[in-house]
Design an enzyme around this catalytic site. Structure first.
Site, PDB file in Angstrom:
ATOM      1  CB  THR A  74      -0.901   0.043   1.256  1.00  0.00           C
ATOM      2  OG1 THR A  74      -0.076   0.252   2.413  1.00  0.00           O
ATOM      3  CG2 THR A  74      -1.682  -1.242   1.439  1.00  0.00           C
ATOM      4  CB  ILE A 112       8.049  -0.276   8.624  1.00  0.00           C
ATOM      5  CG1 ILE A 112       7.514  -1.034   9.855  1.00  0.00           C
ATOM      6  CG2 ILE A 112       7.879   1.231   8.780  1.00  0.00           C
ATOM      7  CD1 ILE A 112       5.995  -1.066   9.993  1.00  0.00           C
ATOM      8  CE  LYS A 113       5.714   0.971  -0.533  1.00  0.00           C
ATOM      9  NZ  LYS A 113       4.495   1.102  -1.317  1.00  0.00           N
ATOM     10  CG  LEU A 114      10.814   3.390   6.673  1.00  0.00           C
ATOM     11  CD1 LEU A 114      12.124   3.228   7.436  1.00  0.00           C
ATOM     12  CD2 LEU A 114       9.842   4.233   7.489  1.00  0.00           C
TER      13      LEU A 114
END
Ligand code: E4P
Length: 215
Positions: A27, A82-84
């Site tokens: 997402t 965790i998307k960073l």
């Protein structure tokens, strides 16, 4: 190659998951915004449907905030990554989160040098955006190939997610160069199934069989 779906829409995720080919979900804040629900609610729902990595993007732009948000999101389900977004603060936060066993997907990768730095920081995934590179006249497929070569040269465990995929030909191209994962929009997944000769063949088999049964 693993197949992820690039959407935050629960109905679409359920539909594709039922095909039995789905390995994970990505997402991003724009996709979450389309659904009219908050990030935590959506990723909680996704984690009940799909048994595989689910990327949830944080909104903080400083390492401390990224780590705090990342830890909170990771508590939702062990499959949450965790998307960073690629930047110096992300490298720092990736180091911390990955040392705690929380997987990080470094996103908005547009060069192999960025991918190398993310891998060195301990990212579990990097997401090069090939469609957005194609949009500005740069070869997105070439970028995926460069990153795969670099990671293979040095034995990085970081997996490459081909992102910003715009059509079935992108999927074939990244599969041919051995990309680990493609995150594919719903519409592109549907197009991958179809071929006019397959539809024509099915119609003819049915018609021939039904005609034979009338004799
Ligand atoms: C990656 O994980 C992103 O969600 C996505 O692939 C972005 O694609 P777009 O360029 O179609 O927005």
């Amino acid at each position: 190659m693993k197949i992820f779906i690039d959407t935050a829409n629960i109905e679409k995720i359920k539909e594709i998951n039922d095909w039995g080919i789905l390995d994970g979900v990505t997402t991003n804040p724009s996709l979450i915004a389309k659904e009219g629900k908050d990030l935590k609610t959506i990723v909680t729902e996704i984690s009940k449907i799909v048994d595989g990595p689910i990327s949830a993007e944080v909104m903080s732009m400083d390492a401390e905030g990224m780590v705090k948000e990342g830890r909170e999101l990771a508590k939702i389900h062990p499959n949450i990554n965790i998307k960073l977004p690629m930047c110096v603060e992300t490298l720092k936060a990736t180091k911390v989160l990955s040392s705690e066993g929380i997987k990080v997907n470094v996103t908005l990768i547009f060069s192999s040098q960025q991918a190398l730095l993310a891998a060195k920081a301990g990212a579990a995934f990097v997401s090069p955006f090939l469609g957005r590179l194609d949009d500005i006249g740069t070869d997105g497929i070439q970028l995926i190939a460069e990153i795969m070569t670099i990671f293979n040269n040095y034995g990085f465990n970081t997996q490459v997610i081909a992102a910003s995929i715009r059509g079935p030909m992108h999927v074939s191209a990244v599969a041919q160069i051995g990309c680990d994962i493609a995150t594919i929009p719903y519409d592109v997944l549907k197009k991958m199934i179809e071929h006019p000769k397959t539809s024509e063949g099915i119609a003819k088999f049915i018609a021939d069989y039904e005609k034979s049964q009338k004799n």
